[in-house]
Design a protein around this motif. Structure first.
Motif, PDB file in Angstrom:
ATOM      1  N   ASP A  43      45.687  50.678  50.772  1.00 27.36           N
ATOM      2  CA  ASP A  43      45.468  51.988  51.378  1.00 27.36           C
ATOM      3  C   ASP A  43      46.286  53.088  50.696  1.00 27.36           C
ATOM      4  OD1 ASP A  43      44.502  53.660  53.711  1.00 27.36           O
ATOM      5  OD2 ASP A  43      46.663  53.744  54.089  1.00 27.36           O
ATOM      6  N   GLY A  44      47.428  52.688  50.143  1.00 27.47           N
ATOM      7  CA  GLY A  44      48.261  53.678  49.466  1.00 27.47           C
ATOM      8  C   GLY A  44      47.778  54.021  48.077  1.00 27.47           C
ATOM      9  N   VAL A  45      46.717  53.332  47.603  1.00 24.13           N
ATOM     10  CA  VAL A  45      46.167  53.578  46.269  1.00 24.13           C
ATOM     11  C   VAL A  45      44.861  54.350  46.335  1.00 24.13           C
ATOM     12  CG1 VAL A  45      45.291  52.467  44.170  1.00 24.13           C
ATOM     13  CG2 VAL A  45      47.282  51.512  45.362  1.00 24.13           C
ATOM     14  N   ALA A  46      44.010  54.026  47.321  1.00 20.87           N
ATOM     15  CA  ALA A  46      42.708  54.683  47.428  1.00 20.87           C
ATOM     16  C   ALA A  46      42.216  54.643  48.869  1.00 20.87           C
ATOM     17  CB  ALA A  46      41.686  54.006  46.516  1.00 20.87           C
ATOM     18  N   GLY A  47      41.438  55.657  49.249  1.00 25.01           N
ATOM     19  CA  GLY A  47      40.813  55.683  50.559  1.00 25.01           C
ATOM     20  C   GLY A  47      39.650  54.707  50.644  1.00 25.01           C
ATOM     21  N   GLU A  79      38.148  57.316  47.248  1.00 20.61           N
ATOM     22  CA  GLU A  79      38.802  58.553  46.865  1.00 20.61           C
ATOM     23  C   GLU A  79      40.322  58.365  46.827  1.00 20.61           C
ATOM     24  OE1 GLU A  79      38.932  58.560  51.350  1.00 20.61           O
ATOM     25  OE2 GLU A  79      37.636  57.778  49.755  1.00 20.61           O
ATOM     26  N   ALA A  80      41.017  59.329  46.231  1.00 24.58           N
ATOM     27  CA  ALA A  80      42.473  59.279  46.210  1.00 24.58           C
ATOM     28  C   ALA A  80      43.008  59.314  47.635  1.00 24.58           C
ATOM     29  CB  ALA A  80      43.024  60.455  45.409  1.00 24.58           C
ATOM     30  N   PRO A  81      44.086  58.602  47.912  1.00 22.82           N
ATOM     31  CA  PRO A  81      44.604  58.579  49.281  1.00 22.82           C
ATOM     32  C   PRO A  81      45.082  59.958  49.719  1.00 22.82           C
ATOM     33  CG  PRO A  81      46.193  57.606  47.765  1.00 22.82           C
ATOM     34  CD  PRO A  81      44.934  57.839  46.986  1.00 22.82           C
ATOM     35  N   GLY A  82      44.804  60.292  50.942  1.00 22.00           N
ATOM     36  CA  GLY A  82      45.297  61.547  51.486  1.00 22.00           C
ATOM     37  C   GLY A  82      46.804  61.511  51.664  1.00 22.00           C
ATOM     38  N   ARG A  83      47.383  62.676  51.870  1.00 21.14           N
ATOM     39  CA  ARG A  83      48.840  62.771  51.935  1.00 21.14           C
ATOM     40  C   ARG A  83      49.419  61.876  53.022  1.00 21.14           C
ATOM     41  NH1 ARG A  83      52.522  66.623  54.440  1.00 21.14           N
ATOM     42  NH2 ARG A  83      54.453  66.813  53.212  1.00 21.14           N
ATOM     43  N   THR A  84      48.738  61.737  54.140  1.00 21.11           N
ATOM     44  CA  THR A  84      49.283  60.948  55.233  1.00 21.11           C
ATOM     45  C   THR A  84      49.144  59.445  55.001  1.00 21.11           C
ATOM     46  OG1 THR A  84      47.192  61.048  56.462  1.00 21.11           O
ATOM     47  CG2 THR A  84      48.815  62.775  56.893  1.00 21.11           C
ATOM     48  N   HIS A  85      48.501  59.060  53.886  1.00 17.58           N
ATOM     49  CA  HIS A  85      48.397  57.639  53.541  1.00 17.58           C
ATOM     50  C   HIS A  85      49.187  57.307  52.278  1.00 17.58           C
ATOM     51  CE1 HIS A  85      45.175  56.505  56.429  1.00 17.58           C
ATOM     52  NE2 HIS A  85      44.927  57.805  56.366  1.00 17.58           N
ATOM     53  N   GLN A  86      49.841  58.297  51.722  1.00 15.95           N
ATOM     54  CA  GLN A  86      50.605  58.079  50.501  1.00 15.95           C
ATOM     55  C   GLN A  86      51.993  57.547  50.855  1.00 15.95           C
ATOM     56  OE1 GLN A  86      50.698  61.897  48.576  1.00 15.95           O
ATOM     57  NE2 GLN A  86      48.505  61.880  48.094  1.00 15.95           N
ATOM     58  N   ARG A  87      52.185  56.260  50.632  1.00 19.04           N
ATOM     59  CA  ARG A  87      53.480  55.662  50.971  1.00 19.04           C
ATOM     60  C   ARG A  87      54.607  56.207  50.093  1.00 19.04           C
ATOM     61  NH1 ARG A  87      49.721  52.152  52.769  1.00 19.04           N
ATOM     62  NH2 ARG A  87      50.243  50.618  54.394  1.00 19.04           N
ATOM     63  N   TYR A  88      54.236  56.812  48.986  1.00 17.68           N
ATOM     64  CA  TYR A  88      55.231  57.380  48.082  1.00 17.68           C
ATOM     65  C   TYR A  88      55.498  58.861  48.346  1.00 17.68           C
ATOM     66  CZ  TYR A  88      50.713  58.483  45.989  1.00 17.68           C
ATOM     67  OH  TYR A  88      49.413  58.887  45.801  1.00 17.68           O
ATOM     68  N   ALA A  89      54.840  59.438  49.347  1.00 22.98           N
ATOM     69  CA  ALA A  89      54.988  60.877  49.613  1.00 22.98           C
ATOM     70  C   ALA A  89      56.449  61.216  49.916  1.00 22.98           C
ATOM     71  CB  ALA A  89      54.098  61.293  50.775  1.00 22.98           C
ATOM     72  N   ASP A  90      56.880  62.346  49.391  1.00 20.86           N
ATOM     73  CA  ASP A  90      58.258  62.799  49.585  1.00 20.86           C
ATOM     74  C   ASP A  90      58.307  63.607  50.880  1.00 20.86           C
ATOM     75  OD1 ASP A  90      60.916  63.425  49.207  1.00 20.86           O
ATOM     76  OD2 ASP A  90      60.511  65.042  47.778  1.00 20.86           O
ATOM     77  N   GLU A 111      57.946  65.878  60.320  1.00 18.56           N
ATOM     78  CA  GLU A 111      56.622  66.504  60.249  1.00 18.56           C
ATOM     79  C   GLU A 111      55.918  66.475  61.603  1.00 18.56           C
ATOM     80  OE1 GLU A 111      54.656  67.791  57.377  1.00 18.56           O
ATOM     81  OE2 GLU A 111      56.742  68.094  56.795  1.00 18.56           O
ATOM     82  N   THR A 112      55.985  65.356  62.291  1.00 19.53           N
ATOM     83  CA  THR A 112      55.284  65.263  63.586  1.00 19.53           C
ATOM     84  C   THR A 112      55.986  66.079  64.656  1.00 19.53           C
ATOM     85  OG1 THR A 112      56.484  63.204  64.100  1.00 19.53           O
ATOM     86  CG2 THR A 112      54.338  62.989  63.041  1.00 19.53           C
ATOM     87  N   ARG A 113      57.258  66.321  64.510  1.00 24.82           N
ATOM     88  CA  ARG A 113      57.942  67.202  65.450  1.00 24.82           C
ATOM     89  C   ARG A 113      57.509  68.651  65.241  1.00 24.82           C
ATOM     90  NH1 ARG A 113      62.125  64.832  68.204  1.00 24.82           N
ATOM     91  NH2 ARG A 113      62.734  62.741  67.481  1.00 24.82           N
ATOM     92  N   LYS A 114      57.285  69.014  63.977  1.00 21.13           N
ATOM     93  CA  LYS A 114      56.815  70.364  63.702  1.00 21.13           C
ATOM     94  C   LYS A 114      55.367  70.552  64.136  1.00 21.13           C
ATOM     95  CE  LYS A 114      57.872  70.455  59.320  1.00 21.13           C
ATOM     96  NZ  LYS A 114      58.008  70.943  57.913  1.00 21.13           N
ATOM     97  N   ASP A 115      54.560  69.496  63.964  1.00 21.45           N
ATOM     98  CA  ASP A 115      53.137  69.586  64.287  1.00 21.45           C
ATOM     99  C   ASP A 115      52.743  68.353  65.102  1.00 21.45           C
ATOM    100  OD1 ASP A 115      50.420  69.841  64.481  1.00 21.45           O
ATOM    101  OD2 ASP A 115      50.034  69.728  62.319  1.00 21.45           O
ATOM    102  N   PRO A 116      52.722  68.440  66.420  1.00 22.12           N
ATOM    103  CA  PRO A 116      52.402  67.281  67.263  1.00 22.12           C
ATOM    104  C   PRO A 116      50.998  66.734  67.014  1.00 22.12           C
ATOM    105  CG  PRO A 116      53.404  69.022  68.572  1.00 22.12           C
ATOM    106  CD  PRO A 116      53.092  69.614  67.241  1.00 22.12           C
ATOM    107  N   TYR A 117      50.110  67.521  66.401  1.00 23.45           N
ATOM    108  CA  TYR A 117      48.747  67.047  66.132  1.00 23.45           C
ATOM    109  C   TYR A 117      48.631  66.330  64.779  1.00 23.45           C
ATOM    110  CZ  TYR A 117      46.845  69.470  70.162  1.00 23.45           C
ATOM    111  OH  TYR A 117      46.543  69.862  71.433  1.00 23.45           O
ATOM    112  N   ALA A 118      49.726  66.335  64.003  1.00 20.83           N
ATOM    113  CA  ALA A 118      49.694  65.649  62.708  1.00 20.83           C
ATOM    114  C   ALA A 118      49.539  64.149  62.920  1.00 20.83           C
ATOM    115  CB  ALA A 118      50.965  65.945  61.928  1.00 20.83           C
ATOM    116  N   LEU A 119      48.622  63.526  62.162  1.00 13.80           N
ATOM    117  CA  LEU A 119      48.361  62.097  62.303  1.00 13.80           C
ATOM    118  C   LEU A 119      48.916  61.349  61.090  1.00 13.80           C
ATOM    119  CD1 LEU A 119      47.089  59.644  63.690  1.00 13.80           C
ATOM    120  CD2 LEU A 119      44.942  60.195  62.495  1.00 13.80           C
ATOM    121  N   TRP A 120      49.923  60.570  61.326  1.00 14.58           N
ATOM    122  CA  TRP A 120      50.513  59.707  60.301  1.00 14.58           C
ATOM    123  C   TRP A 120      50.444  58.268  60.810  1.00 14.58           C
ATOM    124  CZ3 TRP A 120      52.673  61.410  55.629  1.00 14.58           C
ATOM    125  CH2 TRP A 120      52.787  62.799  55.489  1.00 14.58           C
TER     126      TRP A 120
END
Length: 609
Positions: A43-47, A51-62, A68-77
């Protein structure tokens, strides 16, 4: 390093940088706690549509997911690497969790570390080994990849680090195929994971990337250095051995390379198993100083003899897989683990030789062999069913071989580079292995080349003869044969001493493997069945008697010192996922055959035939 190969195309297979002796350089050891996350569907390589994995599926995301979820309660990670389970690296994932026992796929590791990059310095991430493919991300950006589970690699991260906290993520994919090296089917455990240390190394802008010093057959000390950096061309270099009062100096050429030599000082004590003398050596260029502990000796073949320091030597050895003693080995070799294993050979078996099978072992192991005085056979995992006709597979094998040789050329203990194990003869195979032999000779002219070969069995008038007729023998310095008469054949043990051996080549032979399984503690004196300690002990007595009749035998490395994990071995009583050919159990319990071989080696000399 491009100049080590005779043509530019071959030179492209060398690593971009060697960063030799990374553990001896200034830097930060990144061993210790890392977060980890299993990713069986990648999942961290492709959807799921490719397609390329979205930001919320990128295990390498900085990103700090909780923030993030505290800033945006609707964010889905659906993942959070910072709060994922923690393990200690280096280690294979076979010991992370019981459910990972036979997992073969993708796992992610992540940790944060402090850095303070300064102008005029360079930073590299050095990896001892990642099994099998690695993708490295720093602060969310891909910085490099590597294929090959047992050799080191380094990636430059100069300009990619920030002052303060940084994040590193490693995607580790253990999945093999028919095209990889080794391929899918082996007789050992796939220890996926970050199995050797990760280190952040700091160097000057121009630094010593590679350094090699050796004793030539003509009795001269020859040193080579390769510089990397903007001031490499025309830079003064110097090599010093303070205890011998020896200094070699010169100037790097337009590509940052230099080689110089001088007569060996009379005070030089040559390295040998009886006297494993090591010297402090300093490689210097500008502000960069690289120190190492190095021994000096010569190797050659004369007829059917192997000569160490000009004198015949019989290699009294045994084979070894890279597993520490214990019920749950994780392939993380420490100096203590290496010493425990190699001391069983040197002190327990009265040995002077170890075959490190079937892949390059940890640098910790080869350095310990230097210290203890054990001659080493080092090999790459060109094993069984390799895709010999596939150019891409050859390229992987060549790079792996180069990485192994460049890492360990300063280890006096290493005498033999092996290019293959039990590979059936074919034209593609012959061409593949001949290329590897040429590469060895281009990279290291101070050692011997071998391969563990198969042999032909002839039976005529009731007499058995093992015939060595592999066409690769012509390319090798030393022949080596794996033989299991009496275990994988129907031969009675008492018939083994009468088996004859024949070769058309006048070269030394090593019996690189022979052995029989035994479950420690299974005693069966009445029937002496296979898997009993009595059968294994008698197998050794009779096989050693056979070996004594081979006039061109120069050594042996029976299979194997210690029981090791192998998913192929599933007998519910005797094996249970372990290959039981060890002379000691996985926890170090000596079997009867250990004493048989130890007694034989205590009496064996080069001329006791």
């Amino acid at each position: 390093m491009a100049g080590a190969f005779p043509d530019a195309a071959a030179a492209q297979l060398l690593p971009d940088r060697v960063l030799v002796n990374a553990s001896g350089r200034a830097g930060t050891d990144l061993s210790g706690p890392w977060n980890w996350s299993v990713d069986p569907y990648r999942d961290g390589v492709a959807g799921f549509h490719g397609e390329a994995p979205g930001r919320t599926h990128q295990r390498y995301a900085d990103v700090d997911v909780d923030a993030e979820t505290r800033k945006d309660p609707y964010a889905l990670w659906e993942l959070d690497m910072r709060r994922a389970p923690v393990t200690s690296l280096p280690s294979s994932w076979i010991t992370h969790d019981a459910t990972m026992r036979y997992y073969d796929g993708l796992v992610w590791y992540q940790r944060r570390f402090e850095a303070a990059p300064r102008p005029g310095e360079r930073q590299f991430l050095h990896f001892g080994a990642v099994d099998y493919r690695a993708s490295i991300y720093v602060n969310g950006a891909l910085v490099g990849t590597h294929e090959g589970g047992f050799t080191p690699f380094a990636l430059e991260v100069t300009g990619k680090l920030r002052a303060g906290e940084n994040q590193i993520t490693i995607g580790v994919d253990s999945e093999r195929s028919n095209d990889t090296v080794p391929p899918t089917v082996t007789d050992w455990e796939t220890y996926g994971g970050v199995i050797r240390p990760v280190r952040l190394v700091t160097t000057p802008a121009t630094y010593v990337d590679d350094a090699w010093i050796r004793l030539t057959g003509a009795g001269r000390i020859r040193a080579s250095m390769t510089l990397d950096g903007p001031s490499a061309a025309g830079r003064p270099v110097r090599v010093r051995i303070p205890a011998l009062g020896l200094t070699l100096s010169g100037t790097a050429d337009s590509q940052g390379r230099w080689t110089g030599e001088a007569a060996a000082p009379r005070a030089l004590k040559r390295w040998s198993p009886e006297s494993p003398t090591l010297y402090d050596v300093r490689f210097e260029s500008g502000e960069d100083v690289l120190s190492d502990r190095i021994g000096f000796r010569t190797l050659e073949v004369r007829g059917t003899r192997i000569l160490l320091n000009g004198k015949p030597i019989f290699l009294r050895g045994i084979s070894l897989h890279e597993e520490e003693l214990g019920k749950e080995p994780t392939r993380a070799i420490t100096p203590a683990a290496a010493r425990a294993l190699l001391s069983e050979i040197k002190d327990g078996l009265h040995g002077n030789f170890v075959r490190l099978a079937h892949y390059p072992h940890s640098e910790v192991m080869t350095r310990m062999a230097d210290e203890l005085g054990l001659i080493v056979w080092s090999e790459v995992p060109v094993y069984w069913r390799v895709a010999f006709a596939r150019p891409e597979t050859l390229a992987v094998a060549r790079r792996m071989l180069a990485e192994n040789i460049l890492r360990d050329r300063n280890r006096a203990s290493i005498a033999l580079w092996s290019v293959a194990n039990e590979t059936p003869v074919s034209e593609p195979r012959n061409a593949f292995l001949t290329t590897l032999v040429r590469d060895v000779r281009a990279l290291d002219d101070s050692r011997l080349v071998t391969a563990a070969l198969l042999t032909r069995r002839d039976e005529k008038n009731g007499r058995i003869e093992m015939v060595i007729d592999d066409p690769l023998v012509a390319q090798l310095d030393v022949m080596a044969i794996n033989t299991y008469n009496g275990w994988y054949s129907g031969d009675r043990l008492e018939a083994l001493p009468a088996i004859g051996w024949r070769s058309g080549a006048t070269k030394p032979l090593i019996l690189s493997e022979f052995g029989a399984d035994a479950k420690a503690g299974f005693l069966d004196a009445g029937l002496r069945r296979k898997f009993s300690e009595e059968f294994q002990a008698e197998y050794y007595r009779q096989t050693l008697a056979m070996a004594d009749s081979i006039p061109f035998l120069a050594g042996m490395s029976p299979w194997i010192l210690k029981d090791f994990r192998s998913p192929r071995r599933q007998h519910p009583v005797y094996q249970q996922g372990w290959n039981r050919k060890g002379l000691i159990s996985e926890t170090g319990e000596r079997k009867q055959a250990f004493g048989v071989l130890a007694d034989y080696y205590s009496k064996r000399t080069p001329d006791s035939r």
